[in-house]
Design an enzyme around this catalytic site. Sequence first.
Site, short mmCIF file in Angstrom:
data_model
loop_
_atom_site.label_atom_id
_atom_site.label_comp_id
_atom_site.label_asym_id
_atom_site.label_seq_id
_atom_site.Cartn_x
_atom_site.Cartn_y
_atom_site.Cartn_z
N GLU A 14 0.83 -1.20 0.00
CA GLU A 14 0.00 0.00 0.00
C GLU A 14 0.87 1.26 0.00
O GLU A 14 0.51 2.28 -0.58
CB GLU A 14 -0.91 0.01 1.24
CG GLU A 14 -1.93 -1.11 1.30
CD GLU A 14 -2.54 -1.33 2.68
OE1 GLU A 14 -3.63 -1.90 2.75
OE2 GLU A 14 -1.91 -0.95 3.70
N ASP A 55 -12.26 -6.07 -1.13
CA ASP A 55 -13.09 -7.28 -1.10
C ASP A 55 -14.46 -6.94 -0.53
O ASP A 55 -14.60 -6.01 0.26
CB ASP A 55 -12.42 -8.37 -0.24
CG ASP A 55 -11.96 -7.84 1.10
OD1 ASP A 55 -10.85 -7.28 1.17
OD2 ASP A 55 -12.73 -7.93 2.07
N1 ADE Z 1 -8.42 -5.05 4.53
C1 ADE Z 1 -8.82 -5.39 3.31
N2 ADE Z 1 -9.90 -6.20 3.36
C2 ADE Z 1 -10.19 -6.36 4.67
C3 ADE Z 1 -11.20 -7.07 5.37
N3 ADE Z 1 -12.11 -7.80 4.73
N4 ADE Z 1 -11.18 -7.01 6.70
C4 ADE Z 1 -10.26 -6.29 7.35
N5 ADE Z 1 -9.31 -5.61 6.76
C5 ADE Z 1 -9.27 -5.62 5.42
#
Ligand code: ADE
Length: 264
Positions: free
Chosen positions: A35, A222
């Site tokens: 990142e 996600d």
């Molecule tokens: N960072 C990226 N996706 C995530 C998720 N599902 N839960 C926590 N941190 C995250």
Amino acid sequence: MAPSHDDKAVSEVRDGSAAKRPISNILFVIAMQTEASPLVEKFQLTEQPDSVFPEGVSWVRYSGKYNDLNIDIVCPGKDKTLGVDCVGTVSAALLTYASIQALRPDLIINAGTAGGFKAKGASIGDVFLVSDVAFHDRRIPIPVFDLYGVGAREMYSTPNLAKELSLKVCKLSTGDSLDMTPEDEASILANNATVKDMEGAAVAYVADLFKVPAILLKAVTDLIDGEKPTAEEFLQNLASVTSALDQTTTQVVDFISGKCCADL
Ligand code: ADE
């Protein structure tokens, strides 16, 4: 006795003069190297080998000048034994604390990835400006301790930034797991969060302790309520979503340049 640097900083926060001074030092707290790297390149920062941090920690600092701003990006670095990024609230809080002490930032930006709720309107690649944070995995079912565990707090208000860049604004819920138990899910929904991450509320907590304004930018890798397994979808989208985060973060820094916190 002359006031110490700390006394002066505290009184400037109290009387509001800190918010009216042009921002000159920005501290980025970024959990993962993937990142951070595009922003290190974008702002042409260099890794600082003479650490301002205690000896032996894995924390990494990149710094340099971009426009009229002194920019530091700090990352928790790699776990000494396992070699993976030290994600999560413990490292984020320690790193934020040490960086505030050493670098005295005018403004903190925590930029990173997050899971998003499709049902709340999140899509892959969305970048959100966070209005409020809370924790979803600190369950303490005793009166008042329950509220302490949730630790809900409002972020520093930046209406002009949100408007000028047409940023999507939402609430964030933080916990130390990538996946989500049914208890976590109930808590995230109670927190009214659109996105979930593993650092934001911890960074916000420490920033608030020292009254340093903080901005949280979270890019969705996600969909928590989607069909794909979270870890698989996260890894699949990490690189492309990081580049969306990079673009928005650069716009945010360009907007901040020459302004005071009170103008944000
Ligand atoms: N960072 C990226 N996706 C995530 C998720 N599902 N839960 C926590 N941190 C995250």
